[in-house]
Design an enzyme around this catalytic site. Structure first.
Site, short mmCIF file in Angstrom:
data_model
loop_
_atom_site.label_atom_id
_atom_site.label_comp_id
_atom_site.label_asym_id
_atom_site.label_seq_id
_atom_site.Cartn_x
_atom_site.Cartn_y
_atom_site.Cartn_z
N HIS A 1 -51.67 71.59 -25.89
CA HIS A 1 -50.25 71.39 -26.21
C HIS A 1 -49.44 72.60 -25.77
O HIS A 1 -49.80 73.74 -26.07
CB HIS A 1 -50.12 71.19 -27.72
CG HIS A 1 -48.74 70.88 -28.18
ND1 HIS A 1 -48.03 71.75 -28.97
CD2 HIS A 1 -47.94 69.81 -27.96
CE1 HIS A 1 -46.83 71.22 -29.23
NE2 HIS A 1 -46.76 70.05 -28.64
N SER B 1 -47.51 63.90 -24.22
CA SER B 1 -47.94 64.02 -25.61
C SER B 1 -48.70 62.75 -25.98
O SER B 1 -48.68 61.77 -25.24
CB SER B 1 -46.75 64.23 -26.57
OG SER B 1 -45.85 63.15 -26.48
N ASP C 1 -33.30 70.42 -24.05
CA ASP C 1 -34.70 70.04 -24.23
C ASP C 1 -34.75 68.92 -25.25
O ASP C 1 -34.30 69.09 -26.39
CB ASP C 1 -35.47 71.28 -24.74
CG ASP C 1 -36.95 71.03 -24.92
OD1 ASP C 1 -37.42 69.90 -24.70
OD2 ASP C 1 -37.66 71.98 -25.30
N MET C 2 -35.27 67.78 -24.85
CA MET C 2 -35.29 66.65 -25.79
C MET C 2 -36.57 65.84 -25.66
O MET C 2 -37.18 65.76 -24.59
CB MET C 2 -34.10 65.72 -25.54
CG MET C 2 -34.20 64.88 -24.29
SD MET C 2 -32.95 63.57 -24.23
CE MET C 2 -33.73 62.43 -23.08
N LYS D 1 -33.71 52.45 -22.44
CA LYS D 1 -33.42 53.62 -21.61
C LYS D 1 -34.41 54.75 -21.91
O LYS D 1 -34.97 55.37 -20.99
CB LYS D 1 -31.98 54.09 -21.85
CG LYS D 1 -30.94 53.05 -21.43
CD LYS D 1 -29.52 53.52 -21.71
CE LYS D 1 -28.50 52.46 -21.31
NZ LYS D 1 -27.11 52.86 -21.60
N GLY E 1 -27.56 71.55 -25.88
CA GLY E 1 -28.47 72.65 -26.19
C GLY E 1 -27.80 73.87 -26.79
O GLY E 1 -28.47 74.84 -27.15
#
Length: 356
Positions: A123, A147, A181-182, A231, A313
């Site tokens: 990870h 992930s 970052d999402m 989406k 962000g």
């Protein structure tokens, strides 16, 4: 909301020492523990607690049980003028991905663009950590990572993809780089872990229970949902292609679970795409236009119930600055574990996808 006495405030330096000591105790070599700790403290400082100290016990357990290679044979394979694969040998993800930045950045500066896959790692944490380093080199960065399967695909009744994050960063002349970052889910799984540690409910738009119905109980989560329905589902597939299929790694439902067997390597994929803006225009002009973008966004009138418009962000950048001055809040239960003599408490192994 959890009682305030269940949260403790630490300086970044105090938190760093606690985390690093625990990782070293678990068997992670000093250099790797230092870099991993830098990453985890940064995550807590920007307010992404789901990828900060809350993860230490999991890493310590996996390190102790051999699921992370603490002596990886790292190598960079250049596959073309602007492409390459950094072979991670299932080392600690944060450490390996950070090492991969060096050849990726060098390649982008030499050739204007770099596409570097990081193959077979654990990870890798929050993508913004790496992208900040890219932007600090006056480069534009884009990154994706795999992930484990925990998301119900749009129209489906069982999990297939992971939260599959996507992120980018661009340098500026003034202030922090723009870094976004999402997760491609409504919310990251780590946010649910954070809610569990704090004894808080979650919004009913984040996840579903075993019957596929929305739930507010973080302990009853059986599947996350994609952001914006079809989406987000499409974005998940793109990430899985770039970080898995492209590198010849497990993909989709074949990606290993974080908690299935902590003695096994995870073989995850992670991809950086870096562009040198100076190959398109004067770099100072690019950065000043990024400053102008931010200023113009700030000047947009705020909608009802909002105080202002922030660039994507920006709240993380605000949190970072506040943490430098005021310290970092973490759950007291996490601090108690970090201060204890226990390496781990056997909380994760074979607990299933949605373990605590």
């Amino acid at each position: 909301m959890a009682d305030e006495d269940k949260q403790v405030n630490l300086t970044p330096e105090q938190l760093h020492k606690l985390i690093k000591d625990k990782l070293v105790l678990a068997g992670l070599p000093d250099e790797q523990a230092e870099e991993t700790t830098n990453h985890l403290v940064y995550a807590d400082m920007i307010g992404v607690h789901s990828h900060g100290a809350v993860r230490v016990e999991y890493y310590a357990e996996r390190i102790s049980k051999g699921g992370i290679n603490t002596n990886p044979d790292l190598s960079f394979e250049k596959t073309g003028p602007s492409t390459g694969i950094f072979h991670g040998d299932n080392g600690q993800g944060h450490f390996v991905a950070n090492k991969a930045l060096d050849p990726a950045i060098e390649m982008a500066k030499e050739n204007g663009v770099a596409v570097v896959g990081v193959s077979r790692v654990g990870h890798t944490g929050t993508l913004s950590y790496y992208l900040r380093k890219i932007a600090e080199q006056d480069l534009f960065g884009f990154a994706v990572t795999q992930s484990d399967p925990m998301v119900v695909p749009f129209g489906g009744a069982d999990v297939y993809y992971g939260t599959n994050p996507i992120a980018f960063a661009a340098p500026r002349t003034e202030g922090e780089p723009v870094i976004f970052d999402m997760a491609t889910t409504v919310q990251a799984w780590g946010k649910i872990l954070d809610a569990r540690s704090k004894g808080e409910d979650i919004p009913d738009t984040w996840a579903v229970d075993e019957q596929g119905a929305p739930t507010t109980d973080p302990h009853k989560v059986a599947g996350l949902v994609p952001i914006a329905g079809p989406k987000g589902y499409g974005l998940m597939m793109m990430v899985d292609i770039l970080a898995g299929v492209l590198l010849g790694l497990p993909f989709g439902k074949s990606v290993t679970s974080m908690y299935h067997d902590l003695s096994e390597n995870r073989n995850l994929g992670h991809t950086f795409i870096i562009i040198d803006p100076a190959r398109f225009r004067d770099i100072e002009g690019f950065k000043k236009d990024m400053d102008r973008t931010v200023s113009e966004l700030h000047a947009v009138p705020a909608a009802p119930d909002f105080d202002q418009v922030y660039y994507p962000g920006e709240l993380s950048a605000i949190s970072l600055e506040r943490s430098r001055k005021e310290g970092v809040e973490i759950a007291k239960s996490i601090m108690d574990y970090l201060e204890s003599d226990e390496v781990y408490i056997n909380s994760y192994d074979n607990k299933g996808i949605f373990a605590d």
